[in-house]
Design an enzyme around this catalytic site. Sequence first.
Site, PDB file in Angstrom:
ATOM      1  N   LYS A   1      20.622  -9.393  24.415  1.00 45.39           N
ATOM      2  CA  LYS A   1      21.739 -10.178  23.851  1.00 45.39           C
ATOM      3  C   LYS A   1      21.353 -10.678  22.468  1.00 45.39           C
ATOM      4  O   LYS A   1      20.171 -10.787  22.133  1.00 45.39           O
ATOM      5  CB  LYS A   1      22.091 -11.366  24.743  1.00 45.39           C
ATOM      6  CG  LYS A   1      20.982 -12.428  24.959  1.00 45.39           C
ATOM      7  CD  LYS A   1      20.863 -13.477  23.895  1.00 45.39           C
ATOM      8  CE  LYS A   1      19.739 -14.474  24.191  1.00 45.39           C
ATOM      9  NZ  LYS A   1      19.286 -15.239  23.033  1.00 45.39           N
TER      10      LYS A   1
ATOM     11  N   LEU B   1      15.924 -12.159  22.375  1.00 47.49           N
ATOM     12  CA  LEU B   1      16.928 -11.183  22.794  1.00 47.49           C
ATOM     13  C   LEU B   1      17.214 -11.253  24.295  1.00 47.49           C
ATOM     14  O   LEU B   1      17.964 -10.433  24.837  1.00 47.49           O
ATOM     15  CB  LEU B   1      16.462  -9.763  22.409  1.00 47.49           C
ATOM     16  CG  LEU B   1      16.241  -9.551  20.903  1.00 47.49           C
ATOM     17  CD1 LEU B   1      15.512  -8.241  20.641  1.00 47.49           C
ATOM     18  CD2 LEU B   1      17.576  -9.563  20.162  1.00 47.49           C
TER      19      LEU B   1
ATOM     20  N   GLY C   1      15.466 -10.607  26.971  1.00 43.23           N
ATOM     21  CA  GLY C   1      15.040  -9.479  27.815  1.00 43.23           C
ATOM     22  C   GLY C   1      14.676  -9.889  29.238  1.00 43.23           C
ATOM     23  O   GLY C   1      15.163  -9.296  30.202  1.00 43.23           O
ATOM     24  N   GLY C   2      13.842 -10.911  29.396  1.00 44.56           N
ATOM     25  CA  GLY C   2      13.399 -11.353  30.729  1.00 44.56           C
ATOM     26  C   GLY C   2      14.570 -11.843  31.571  1.00 44.56           C
ATOM     27  O   GLY C   2      14.697 -11.497  32.750  1.00 44.56           O
TER      28      GLY C   2
ATOM     29  N   SER D   1      17.723 -11.038  31.162  1.00 44.44           N
ATOM     30  CA  SER D   1      18.572  -9.890  31.457  1.00 44.44           C
ATOM     31  C   SER D   1      18.003  -9.093  32.635  1.00 44.44           C
ATOM     32  O   SER D   1      18.740  -8.680  33.532  1.00 44.44           O
ATOM     33  CB  SER D   1      18.662  -8.983  30.216  1.00 44.44           C
ATOM     34  OG  SER D   1      19.316  -7.791  30.547  1.00 44.44           O
TER      35      SER D   1
ATOM     36  N   ASP E   1      19.365 -18.487  30.504  1.00 42.59           N
ATOM     37  CA  ASP E   1      20.213 -17.399  29.998  1.00 42.59           C
ATOM     38  C   ASP E   1      20.660 -16.422  31.097  1.00 42.59           C
ATOM     39  O   ASP E   1      21.472 -15.533  30.840  1.00 42.59           O
ATOM     40  CB  ASP E   1      19.476 -16.582  28.923  1.00 42.59           C
ATOM     41  CG  ASP E   1      19.223 -17.382  27.658  1.00 42.59           C
ATOM     42  OD1 ASP E   1      19.793 -18.483  27.531  1.00 42.59           O
ATOM     43  OD2 ASP E   1      18.461 -16.906  26.798  1.00 42.59           O
TER      44      ASP E   1
HETATM   45  O1  C5P Z   1      15.399 -21.887  31.061  1.00 44.92           O
HETATM   46  P1  C5P Z   1      14.335 -21.156  30.308  1.00 44.92           P
HETATM   47  O2  C5P Z   1      13.041 -21.083  31.083  1.00 44.92           O
HETATM   48  O3  C5P Z   1      14.759 -19.808  29.820  1.00 44.92           O
HETATM   49  O4  C5P Z   1      14.049 -22.008  28.992  1.00 44.92           O
HETATM   50  C1  C5P Z   1      12.869 -21.879  28.237  1.00 44.92           C
HETATM   51  C2  C5P Z   1      12.629 -23.154  27.472  1.00 44.92           C
HETATM   52  O5  C5P Z   1      13.615 -23.339  26.472  1.00 44.92           O
HETATM   53  C3  C5P Z   1      12.703 -24.411  28.338  1.00 44.92           C
HETATM   54  O6  C5P Z   1      11.450 -24.736  28.860  1.00 44.92           O
HETATM   55  C4  C5P Z   1      13.187 -25.470  27.367  1.00 44.92           C
HETATM   56  O7  C5P Z   1      12.091 -25.992  26.662  1.00 44.92           O
HETATM   57  C5  C5P Z   1      14.019 -24.693  26.373  1.00 44.92           C
HETATM   58  N1  C5P Z   1      15.473 -24.794  26.608  1.00 44.92           N
HETATM   59  C6  C5P Z   1      16.141 -25.992  26.344  1.00 44.92           C
HETATM   60  N2  C5P Z   1      17.498 -26.066  26.534  1.00 44.92           N
HETATM   61  C7  C5P Z   1      18.200 -25.002  26.959  1.00 44.92           C
HETATM   62  C8  C5P Z   1      17.542 -23.780  27.217  1.00 44.92           C
HETATM   63  C9  C5P Z   1      16.184 -23.708  27.038  1.00 44.92           C
HETATM   64  O8  C5P Z   1      15.524 -26.981  25.955  1.00 44.92           O
HETATM   65  N3  C5P Z   1      19.516 -25.107  27.121  1.00 44.92           N
END
Ligand code: C5P
Length: 293
Positions: free
Chosen positions: A11, A99, A101-102, A104, A136
Amino acid sequence: MQGLTVRSPAKINLFLNVTGKRPDGYHELESIFQTVSLSDTIEFKETRRGISIATDHPNLLTDRSNLIYQAADLIKRTYRVKQGLRMFLHKRIPIGGGLGGGSSNAAATLKALNQLWHLGISLDELARLGAQLGSDVPFFIYGGTALVKGRGEIVFPLQINCQPHYLLVCPDILVPTKNIYQNLKKYLTKPSYYVSEIINELIRGDINKTRGFLHNSLEPIALRLYPKLKSVYKQLKEASPEGVLLSGSGSSIFVMCSSKKEVKQLANRLHSNLLKSKEKSFGKILSIKYIPA
Ligand code: C5P
């Protein structure tokens, strides 16, 4: 034993505004996500028991930390599936490139196992499950173009009326998303960017006007923290003053173009500039296009 092979697309974010910080430590977003033609492929083979992963990517862990392991484990536990699984991940989407990837891969796994094991889970329920794996993941359950809100769990699919092509530059720089968000408070953008403007132009199908509303609150932070990334960004801006944007937290940068021809012309311009400047850390230049849901 049954098997299934699926594509798992990358994405880009055409718009990303951080509107606040949540009590759970995450950030509140208002973003336009778009799936593109760059994709990984995942093969699924049913086995008697257990979950195992293999991949053609040398730096990818194949243990429980891999999101496709966690996605398969979540489905097996939630729906009490006894059968096991062997997965092979053909990795094409750069890791740490903004992007998705993980995420997705995790969404593709949830959808594929729903199909393989005839579980009859609705897309909305898969998205709710996916939110446990990463912010995501819910978007990738639907794909296409979508307005994404909250932490990423609120997804409104959009029907757009243009088919942009993109030039994508993937510099060899790994940007951890957490690092960008942690530095955000210092540079919070004023709420002067409105997602409705870019949605209107995407629906009207005007690529030129859409380019004027591309926005990413995380871009100034990433460029400030990673000088090599800033140098790539500057070169792209010189070659194309309009339509350049960092995807998510980076490090990939895209240029929105109205045709494949425009992408090619821009790529040629970049290549000749690079030959002159002898810049070696520019990264991979790809031609990709939007894909509908
Ligand atoms: O949810 P995910 O593990 O993909 O998010 C990775 C990091 O990105 C989180 O640990 C957080 O620090 C940050 N994040 C955030 N707010 C979001 C999405 C991600 O602070 N809406």
